[in-house]
Design an enzyme around this catalytic site. Structure first.
Site, PDB file in Angstrom:
ATOM      1  N   SER A 124      31.203 127.383 108.798  1.00  0.00           N
ATOM      2  CA  SER A 124      30.508 128.995 108.340  1.00  0.00           C
ATOM      3  C   SER A 124      31.897 129.869 108.616  1.00  0.00           C
ATOM      4  CB  SER A 124      29.525 129.802 109.355  1.00  0.00           C
ATOM      5  OG  SER A 124      28.698 128.682 109.591  1.00  0.00           O
ATOM      6  N   SER A 154      31.810 132.153 105.280  1.00  0.00           N
ATOM      7  CA  SER A 154      31.185 133.073 104.835  1.00  0.00           C
ATOM      8  C   SER A 154      30.353 133.907 105.751  1.00  0.00           C
ATOM      9  CB  SER A 154      30.125 132.443 103.172  1.00  0.00           C
ATOM     10  OG  SER A 154      29.424 131.204 103.748  1.00  0.00           O
ATOM     11  N   GLU A 206      24.680 136.204 100.863  1.00  0.00           N
ATOM     12  CA  GLU A 206      24.607 134.829 100.544  1.00  0.00           C
ATOM     13  C   GLU A 206      23.466 134.030  99.642  1.00  0.00           C
ATOM     14  OE1 GLU A 206      26.784 133.055 103.121  1.00  0.00           O
ATOM     15  OE2 GLU A 206      26.515 131.470 101.551  1.00  0.00           O
ATOM     16  N   ASP A 254      23.658 130.086 110.147  1.00  0.00           N
ATOM     17  CA  ASP A 254      24.760 130.775 109.887  1.00  0.00           C
ATOM     18  C   ASP A 254      24.397 132.214 110.595  1.00  0.00           C
ATOM     19  OD1 ASP A 254      25.142 127.752 109.444  1.00  0.00           O
ATOM     20  OD2 ASP A 254      26.345 128.387 107.358  1.00  0.00           O
TER      21      ASP A 254
END
Ligand code: GLA
Length: 385
Positions: free
Chosen positions: A125, A127, A159, A171
């Protein structure tokens, strides 16, 4: 990168020293894979691998960003935050800034240097860590009170809307709400959560990256989501449920005739994985690591055979781990198709484990796996420099 290097890099790019360091964590997930977007419970923990943002408020109309390992600067004009969706680098940041601005938060000009130690495309994760760290940075500089759960929710939207990945909340929630030495038992349908000590006694978790190149998981991820949505619609003909996670294993057996083919397999994974999460939390609380390891293995087999998100690299890496006498269980984590595994390994055997599994993996797959030294840490940190 050590902090000193981060500070030096900041100053050499922007010509003045950083004044703040904001960080957010990458994560592992002990168990509960591909169930967050089905309203299930997940069990992630925040890592020492993090997105570090060295920062300085400038007060102008521009956000300037530099990135470790990349030349140049990316600029975001604060009045045009809706126009950066197609940026290759910096789109997560722009997405977060835009959504905050939409909520009425005043985005203030600043210089940011990103040192992300979460390996990209690793299933740990990166991002989410970037999104959450960025949301914290802008919120702090706007001088607004912020709630970490709201930061997680906004980051997930960034996201979904900017990167086009229809991810669940796991996440970003772990990245924002993680707690040192604990895993977070998160109910993704209500966002109720509980911290459970991640104490493994003489054992530890080893995180390994299969390093599969060109991981094209994102489009397949969205397909899985469509499949489980279809499964839910079919079950709802007979069952009064709002999400797949509400269906018990027994109900599944009684009503599975409603489904067939791939959709039935996907649903079976979700129902049984939710059941495993309950058992795994209990096993951890009771100190029954053998049972926990067994459940990790079951989770992997289900992700391989029913959900079909593993692939040769992850299957090889986890199978090699399972062959080790010091290992109690191993499974892929995250979206899959590439990325990382976690394994429960006896502390005294870790070196040998890494050596043997690493060697055999390279011989079988043709390139190396990476093993990370990880610890479980807080999600967000904020520091004046
Ligand atoms: C990715 C997504 C999460 C979750 C996992 C699978 O990491 O971002 O929301 O769905 O895959 O459990």
């Amino acid at each position: 990168m050590e902090r000193q290097e981060g500070l030096q890099a900041f100053e050499s790019v922007f010509g003045a020293p950083a004044t703040d360091l904001f960080t957010a964590a990458g994560r592992i997930n002990v168990i509960g894979e591909h169930v967050d977007y089905c309203g299930g419970k997940v069990f992630p923990a925040a890592l020492n691998l993090r997105c570090n943002v060295y920062a300085r408020k400038t007060g102008g109309k521009t956000v300037r960003m530099a990135f470790r390992g990349l030349d140049g600067i990316v600029c975001l004009e604060i009045d045009k935050l809706d126009s950066y969706k197609n940026l290759k680098i910096g789109n997560y940041q722009a997405g977060v800034a835009y959504l905050l601005q939409q909520k009425g938060v005043e985005i203030v000009g600043c210089d940011l240097y990103y040192d992300c130690t979460v390996p990209f495309g690793s299933g740990l994760s990166s991002s989410a860590a970037i999104e959450v760290a960025t949301a914290v940075t802008f919120s702090e500089y706007a001088g607004v009170e912020y709630d970490k759960v709201e930061i997680a929710k906004l980051s997930q939207r960034a996201e979904n809307e900017y990167a086009g990945v229809n991810c669940g909340i796991m996440d970003q929630f772990a990245s924002a709400m993680g707690k040192k030495d604990h895993a977070v038992l998160l109910d993704c349908s209500t966002l109720e959560y509980e911290y459970v000590p991640l104490q493994l006694g003489t054992y530890c978790l080893v995180v390994a990256n299969c390093n599969k190149p060109h991981n094209l998981g994102e489009s397949k991820y969205n397909v899985r989501r469509q499949e489980v949505e279809m499964a839910l619609k079919m079950f709802q003909k007979e069952l009064n449920v709002k999400c797949l996670a509400e269906i018990t294993p027994q109900q599944f057996q009684e009503t599975k005739y409603l489904l067939s083919g791939v959709v039935a397999k996907r649903a079976e994974h979700v129902v049984m994985e939710c059941d495993r999460v309950k058992k795994a939390v209990l096993a951890l609380k009771n100190g029954d690591l053998v049972e926990l390891g067994r459940l990790l293995n079951e989770s992997h087999y289900s992700l391989r055979d029913l959900y079909e998100v593993t692939g040769r690299e992850l299957d090889t890496l986890s199978a090699l781990a399972r062959k080790e006498s010091d290992c109690l269980g191993s499974r892929m984590i995250g979206a899959g198709f590439g990325g990382c595994t976690i394994s429960i390994v006896k502390k005294t055997g870790v070196d040998g484990f890494i050596r043997r599994v690493g060697k055999a993996y390279q011989e079988t797959i043709g390139y190396r796996a990476s093993f990370y030294e990880t610890s479980i840490e807080d999600g967000i940190t904020v520091e004046k420099l």
